[in-house]
Motif scaffolding. Structure first.
Motif, PDB file in Angstrom:
ATOM      1  N   ARG A   5       0.947  -1.247  -0.037  1.00 45.67           N
ATOM      2  CA  ARG A   5      -0.102   0.076   0.050  1.00 45.67           C
ATOM      3  C   ARG A   5       0.789   1.294   0.017  1.00 45.67           C
ATOM      4  NH1 ARG A   5      -4.574   1.295   4.515  1.00 45.67           N
ATOM      5  NH2 ARG A   5      -4.995   3.714   3.641  1.00 45.67           N
ATOM      6  N   ASN A   6       2.065   1.338   0.692  1.00 42.86           N
ATOM      7  CA  ASN A   6       2.870   2.321   0.932  1.00 42.86           C
ATOM      8  C   ASN A   6       3.461   2.634  -0.391  1.00 42.86           C
ATOM      9  OD1 ASN A   6       2.110   3.094   3.400  1.00 42.86           O
ATOM     10  ND2 ASN A   6       3.951   1.956   4.451  1.00 42.86           N
ATOM     11  N   ALA A   7       4.082   1.398  -1.038  1.00 41.63           N
ATOM     12  CA  ALA A   7       4.656   1.479  -2.369  1.00 41.63           C
ATOM     13  C   ALA A   7       3.682   2.213  -3.518  1.00 41.63           C
ATOM     14  CB  ALA A   7       4.868   0.445  -2.837  1.00 41.63           C
ATOM     15  N   ARG A   8       2.255   2.023  -3.212  1.00 41.73           N
ATOM     16  CA  ARG A   8       1.591   2.531  -4.476  1.00 41.73           C
ATOM     17  C   ARG A   8       1.264   3.986  -3.918  1.00 41.73           C
ATOM     18  NH1 ARG A   8      -2.469  -0.549  -7.402  1.00 41.73           N
ATOM     19  NH2 ARG A   8      -2.044  -2.561  -7.618  1.00 41.73           N
ATOM     20  N   GLU A   9       1.223   4.446  -2.640  1.00 45.76           N
ATOM     21  CA  GLU A   9       1.028   5.708  -2.373  1.00 45.76           C
ATOM     22  C   GLU A   9       2.359   6.836  -2.951  1.00 45.76           C
ATOM     23  OE1 GLU A   9       0.130   5.662   1.730  1.00 45.76           O
ATOM     24  OE2 GLU A   9      -1.795   4.935   1.539  1.00 45.76           O
ATOM     25  N   GLU A  10       3.391   6.081  -2.680  1.00 47.03           N
ATOM     26  CA  GLU A  10       4.586   6.810  -2.984  1.00 47.03           C
ATOM     27  C   GLU A  10       4.779   6.847  -4.837  1.00 47.03           C
ATOM     28  OE1 GLU A  10       7.851   4.826  -1.128  1.00 47.03           O
ATOM     29  OE2 GLU A  10       6.974   5.377   0.838  1.00 47.03           O
ATOM     30  N   ASN A  11       4.199   6.048  -5.227  1.00 44.08           N
ATOM     31  CA  ASN A  11       4.109   6.018  -6.753  1.00 44.08           C
ATOM     32  C   ASN A  11       2.602   5.945  -7.498  1.00 44.08           C
ATOM     33  OD1 ASN A  11       5.184   5.822  -9.308  1.00 44.08           O
ATOM     34  ND2 ASN A  11       6.390   4.123  -9.015  1.00 44.08           N
ATOM     35  N   PRO A  12       1.980   7.004  -7.234  1.00 42.21           N
ATOM     36  CA  PRO A  12       0.692   6.827  -7.536  1.00 42.21           C
ATOM     37  C   PRO A  12       0.281   6.797  -9.026  1.00 42.21           C
ATOM     38  CG  PRO A  12       1.208   9.094  -6.915  1.00 42.21           C
ATOM     39  CD  PRO A  12       2.513   8.230  -6.612  1.00 42.21           C
ATOM     40  N   HIS A  13       1.387   7.188  -9.814  1.00 42.98           N
ATOM     41  CA  HIS A  13       1.187   7.677 -11.225  1.00 42.98           C
ATOM     42  C   HIS A  13       1.609   6.280 -11.945  1.00 42.98           C
ATOM     43  CE1 HIS A  13       1.639  12.056 -10.906  1.00 42.98           C
ATOM     44  NE2 HIS A  13       0.394  11.451 -10.397  1.00 42.98           N
ATOM     45  N   ARG A  14       1.934   5.213 -11.367  1.00 43.43           N
ATOM     46  CA  ARG A  14       2.314   4.005 -12.090  1.00 43.43           C
ATOM     47  C   ARG A  14       1.357   3.361 -12.541  1.00 43.43           C
ATOM     48  NH1 ARG A  14       5.794   0.168  -8.652  1.00 43.43           N
ATOM     49  NH2 ARG A  14       7.854   1.093  -9.807  1.00 43.43           N
ATOM     50  N   PRO A  15       1.201   3.043 -13.946  1.00 42.08           N
ATOM     51  CA  PRO A  15       0.009   2.266 -14.633  1.00 42.08           C
ATOM     52  C   PRO A  15      -0.528   1.165 -13.714  1.00 42.08           C
ATOM     53  CG  PRO A  15       1.494   2.806 -16.199  1.00 42.08           C
ATOM     54  CD  PRO A  15       1.973   3.238 -14.837  1.00 42.08           C
ATOM     55  N   GLU A  16      -1.821   0.722 -13.624  1.00 42.39           N
ATOM     56  CA  GLU A  16      -2.263  -0.643 -13.163  1.00 42.39           C
ATOM     57  C   GLU A  16      -1.573  -1.703 -13.582  1.00 42.39           C
ATOM     58  OE1 GLU A  16      -4.077  -2.821 -10.240  1.00 42.39           O
ATOM     59  OE2 GLU A  16      -3.876  -0.664 -10.197  1.00 42.39           O
ATOM     60  N   PHE A  17      -1.284  -1.908 -14.828  1.00 45.67           N
ATOM     61  CA  PHE A  17      -0.641  -3.133 -15.357  1.00 45.67           C
ATOM     62  C   PHE A  17       0.677  -3.328 -14.896  1.00 45.67           C
ATOM     63  CE2 PHE A  17       1.284  -0.076 -18.384  1.00 45.67           C
ATOM     64  CZ  PHE A  17       2.412  -0.730 -18.630  1.00 45.67           C
ATOM     65  N   ALA A  18       1.356  -2.208 -14.554  1.00 46.30           N
ATOM     66  CA  ALA A  18       2.947  -2.205 -13.979  1.00 46.30           C
ATOM     67  C   ALA A  18       2.748  -2.886 -12.548  1.00 46.30           C
ATOM     68  CB  ALA A  18       3.451  -1.151 -13.808  1.00 46.30           C
ATOM     69  N   TRP A  19       1.650  -2.550 -11.665  1.00 43.95           N
ATOM     70  CA  TRP A  19       1.569  -3.173 -10.434  1.00 43.95           C
ATOM     71  C   TRP A  19       1.097  -4.536 -10.514  1.00 43.95           C
ATOM     72  CZ3 TRP A  19       3.431  -0.776  -6.577  1.00 43.95           C
ATOM     73  CH2 TRP A  19       3.609   0.563  -6.590  1.00 43.95           C
ATOM     74  N   LYS A  20       0.508  -4.938 -11.308  1.00 48.11           N
ATOM     75  CA  LYS A  20       0.106  -6.618 -11.604  1.00 48.11           C
ATOM     76  C   LYS A  20       1.264  -7.222 -12.019  1.00 48.11           C
ATOM     77  CE  LYS A  20      -4.698  -5.767 -13.620  1.00 48.11           C
ATOM     78  NZ  LYS A  20      -5.547  -5.741 -14.606  1.00 48.11           N
ATOM     79  N   ILE A  21       2.235  -6.614 -12.756  1.00 51.34           N
ATOM     80  CA  ILE A  21       3.332  -7.560 -13.037  1.00 51.34           C
ATOM     81  C   ILE A  21       4.240  -7.620 -12.084  1.00 51.34           C
ATOM     82  CG2 ILE A  21       5.476  -7.073 -14.380  1.00 51.34           C
ATOM     83  CD1 ILE A  21       3.926  -5.982 -16.583  1.00 51.34           C
ATOM     84  N   LYS A  22       4.466  -6.430 -11.071  1.00 52.74           N
ATOM     85  CA  LYS A  22       5.178  -6.647  -9.850  1.00 52.74           C
ATOM     86  C   LYS A  22       4.808  -7.374  -8.755  1.00 52.74           C
ATOM     87  CE  LYS A  22       7.024  -3.073  -7.880  1.00 52.74           C
ATOM     88  NZ  LYS A  22       8.513  -3.458  -8.179  1.00 52.74           N
ATOM     89  N   ASP A  23       3.288  -7.471  -8.790  1.00 51.70           N
ATOM     90  CA  ASP A  23       2.659  -8.308  -7.682  1.00 51.70           C
ATOM     91  C   ASP A  23       2.994  -9.778  -8.292  1.00 51.70           C
ATOM     92  OD1 ASP A  23       1.843  -6.310  -6.405  1.00 51.70           O
ATOM     93  OD2 ASP A  23      -0.398  -6.267  -7.019  1.00 51.70           O
ATOM     94  N   LYS A  24       2.713 -10.029  -9.391  1.00 53.17           N
ATOM     95  CA  LYS A  24       2.800 -11.624  -9.692  1.00 53.17           C
ATOM     96  C   LYS A  24       4.338 -12.098  -9.828  1.00 53.17           C
ATOM     97  CE  LYS A  24      -1.568 -12.029 -11.987  1.00 53.17           C
ATOM     98  NZ  LYS A  24      -1.919 -13.152 -11.203  1.00 53.17           N
ATOM     99  N   PHE A  25       5.049 -11.245 -10.006  1.00 54.56           N
ATOM    100  CA  PHE A  25       6.716 -11.422 -10.150  1.00 54.56           C
ATOM    101  C   PHE A  25       7.041 -11.741  -8.656  1.00 54.56           C
ATOM    102  CE2 PHE A  25      11.293 -10.589 -10.409  1.00 54.56           C
ATOM    103  CZ  PHE A  25      11.808 -11.540 -11.260  1.00 54.56           C
ATOM    104  N   GLU A  26       6.927 -10.485  -7.936  1.00 52.50           N
ATOM    105  CA  GLU A  26       7.456 -10.568  -6.483  1.00 52.50           C
ATOM    106  C   GLU A  26       6.877 -11.879  -5.707  1.00 52.50           C
ATOM    107  OE1 GLU A  26       7.152  -6.867  -4.987  1.00 52.50           O
ATOM    108  OE2 GLU A  26       8.624  -5.913  -6.524  1.00 52.50           O
ATOM    109  N   SER A  27       5.645 -12.532  -6.217  1.00 45.55           N
ATOM    110  CA  SER A  27       5.048 -13.396  -5.317  1.00 45.55           C
ATOM    111  C   SER A  27       5.601 -14.526  -5.876  1.00 45.55           C
ATOM    112  CB  SER A  27       3.629 -13.386  -5.325  1.00 45.55           C
ATOM    113  OG  SER A  27       3.021 -13.544  -6.669  1.00 45.55           O
ATOM    114  N   SER A  28       6.362 -14.617  -6.917  1.00 49.11           N
ATOM    115  CA  SER A  28       6.806 -15.885  -7.722  1.00 49.11           C
ATOM    116  C   SER A  28       5.818 -16.483  -8.331  1.00 49.11           C
ATOM    117  CB  SER A  28       7.553 -16.816  -6.709  1.00 49.11           C
ATOM    118  OG  SER A  28       8.813 -16.101  -5.971  1.00 49.11           O
ATOM    119  N   GLU A  29       4.636 -15.964  -8.751  1.00 45.40           N
ATOM    120  CA  GLU A  29       3.529 -16.475  -9.430  1.00 45.40           C
ATOM    121  C   GLU A  29       3.897 -16.836 -10.832  1.00 45.40           C
ATOM    122  OE1 GLU A  29      -1.053 -15.938 -10.580  1.00 45.40           O
ATOM    123  OE2 GLU A  29      -0.302 -14.942  -8.690  1.00 45.40           O
TER     124      GLU A  29
END
Length: 589
Positions: A5-29
């Motif tokens: 949540r803090n990461a999103r607040e610090e980088n609010p302009h990052r597109p949603e698709f980029a957050w999806k990539i980060k979540d799935k990669f960092e979770s080793s999915e």
């Protein structure tokens, strides 16, 4: 460590698709991402600039960002870009030198040469490169080393792993097999390497790649109103452009455009030396989208509202009620779709264009969706869908729907089945409710599959019938005035004769009658009641009465509002209507 949540607040302009990539990669999915959709656009990075997708992946996702995790190692990945037209390249000369130092310059040169020969060889080289362990010393720590992982970007994925590829080398199958083995390899799946494959449409990629467990399709949507508004603010600051309206108005008018198209539009405004207005943006938006979608979508001119609809008072009353809901804020009260049955030439499309104008919604006509090549129809639909879902308040008009939409029957072609399924899924998508209204227009609703006519899709069945009673007289008065004649010029007997003579006319016949009357007026100097009656008696309308009755009865059978039924059908039971339909159908076969 910072929270998600803090990461999103610090980088609010990052597109949603980029957050999806980060979540799935960092979770080793997943560590293979199939990027599709709005892949030709530009995206914001932390530096405040807007860059194309490949540069965005490098700057925002591949190079470590300490705002996401301050404890993250600052060791960057080795970046490799593969383009089937130019081969493999290292954006960083230092990365190439590092790989050459570890593996040998001759070996690296051999790989790059092989990769330029054909796609399958390039895929094999990328796989071999990613299997190497490249280690570098840790700065400030004697004797300690750290591994540098690979980040590989494959452009034009539809050419590298085409959907049409078979199992033979000459049909692209070898590259698909190589990628399948690479992405399924346990060593690769468990590594920190990451692969991005970019394709305009997901349907352009081989299902054998799309369906792999560690491959994740990521759809890049067209920018929403907030993202467009933010970019327009940036443009107004950077470009020599001015506007006299709030940014929110410009963002609304540019719905459906990519950021890159908005930039071109602002440059066009600067070239003209004119202030950027919602009208300028909206008109150019229609032009750009029609060009982008290669004639599969059309924005009809809505130059009239209900003031131009003569008669149809019952239907207009019903549509006025729906207009109230469409102008409201509660999507649950808005229709998902409207089925519009009615006989040919009765004015279905005309009335519903007026309805779109009254609602202030954008009307869109879909056409020529089917393509001549394998997979082309699915690609066309994917591109159309991306535009429609990025727009707000859009009324999708599907004319001649019985021949255009497709179905699920045993004799239906597989392409039509898939198209029909895609349309149903989009209609049922909850996030589209209140943003997209489907208007399904047809003279043959019996040919439509029940799935599309049920509640939750085109569940409102509001047919258009021929005018009757006072509505018919109003319509005839309007028609005759177009020819320069007033019905009041008839005496009672002449008026009775006139009404009897036009009993078998249908709406399109009156256009022909008006033309003939105008010609007679030109020859005679003026129209008299006798001349009008002569012309009416002389004209023999096409013999389509039985066909029109058949179509009209089908509309009666589909109608979901008893209030809309013509008086002559109001008291008939569904069984009686169906019996008459069956009787006519047998006579037509």
């Amino acid at each position: 460590m910072t929270t998600k949540r803090n990461a999103r607040e610090e980088n609010p302009h990052r597109p949603e698709f980029a957050w999806k990539i980060k979540d799935k990669f960092e979770s080793s999915e997943s560590n293979v991402f199939l990027l599709h959709g709005n892949t030709s656009d530009i995206h914001p990075v932390a530096s405040g600039e807007y860059v194309h997708l490949v540069d965005f992946l490098i700057k925002d996702l591949i190079i470590p960002d300490k705002r996401d995790d301050p404890q993250k190692s600052s060791v960057p990945r080795i970046i490799i870009i593969y383009d089937p037209a130019t081969g493999i390249e290292f954006p960083s000369a230092i990365d190439r030198q590092l790989v050459a130092r570890e593996l040998g310059e001759d070996r690296v040169r051999e790989w790059l040469t092989r990769a330029s020969v054909d796609v399958a060889s390039a895929c094999q080289c990328l796989w071999e490169l990613s299997r190497n362990n490249i280690v570098v010393p840790v700065e400030g720590t004697e004797g300690k080393t750290i591994q540098r992982d690979f980040a590989i970007i494959i452009r034009y994925g539809e050419a590298v792993a085409p959907a049409s590829a078979g199992v033979f080398p000459d049909s692209g199958g070898l590259s698909v097999i190589t990628l399948e083995k690479w992405f399924s390899d346990a060593g690769f799946a468990g590594s920190n390497n990451i692969v991005f494959m970019i394709s305009e449409t997901l349907t352009g990629l081989s299902d054998r790649i799309v369906d792999l467990p560690f491959c994740t399709p990521i759809r890049i949507d067209r920018p929403n109103a907030e993202e467009r508004g933010r970019y327009i603010d940036w443009l107004l600051e950077k470009e020599e452009a001015t506007t006299a309206v709030p940014t929110s108005h410009l963002a609304f008018s540019s719905a459906g455009l990519s950021l890159l198209s908005i930039r071109h539009l602002f440059q066009y405004g600067s070239y003209l030396g004119t202030s950027i207005s919602p009208e300028l943006i909206f008109n150019k938006t229609k032009e750009i989208i029609e060009k982008e979608l290669e004639g599969h979508i059309e924005f009809p001119h809505l130059g009239y509202g209900f003031e131009k609809v003569i008669g149809a008072s019952k239907l207009r009353k019903k549509l006025e009620e729906l207009r109230t809901f469409l102008l409201g804020d509660d999507p649950e009260l808005m229709p998902v779709g409207i089925l519009v049955p009615g006989a040919n030439g009765v004015g279905k499309t005309y009335i519903y264009k007026a309805f779109a104008k009254e609602c202030g919604w954008v009307a869109v006509i879909l056409k020529n969706i089917r393509g001549p090549y394998v997979g082309q129809t699915e690609k066309n639909w994917e591109r159309i869908r991306s535009v429609l879902e990025a727009m707000s308040n859009v009324m999708v008009m599907y004319d001649e729907a019985d021949t255009e939409i497709g179905g699920r029957g045993a004799r239906t072609h597989d392409v039509d089945r898939r198209l029909f399924g895609n349309i149903l899924r989009m209609m049922s998508e909850s996030r589209n409710r209140g943003k997209i209204v489907w208007v399904i227009i047809t003279a043959r609703p019996d040919r439509l599959e029940p799935d599309i006519k049920r509640s939750g899709r085109a569940g409102e069945h509001l047919p258009v019938f021929d005018n009757e009673g006072a509505d018919k007289e109003d319509f005839l008065q309007y028609v005759m005035r177009r020819a320069g004649f007033d019905l009041a010029q008839f005496c009672d007997e002449q008026k009775k004769t006139f009404f009897e003579s036009i009993e078998d006319y249908y709406p399109a016949d009156f256009d022909h009658l008006v033309t003939e009357l105008k010609r007679r007026k030109f020859l005679e100097g003026k129209l008299t009641p006798a001349l009008v009656l002569d012309e009416v008696k002389d004209f023999i309308p096409p013999d389509v009465a039985r066909q029109r009755e058949f179509q009209e009865l089908l509309a009666v059978l589909e109608c979901t509002s008893r209030e809309l039924l013509p008086d002559k059908y109001a008291e008939l039971s569904r069984e009686e209507v169906q019996a008459r339909i069956n009787e006519i159908r047998m006579g037509m076969e």
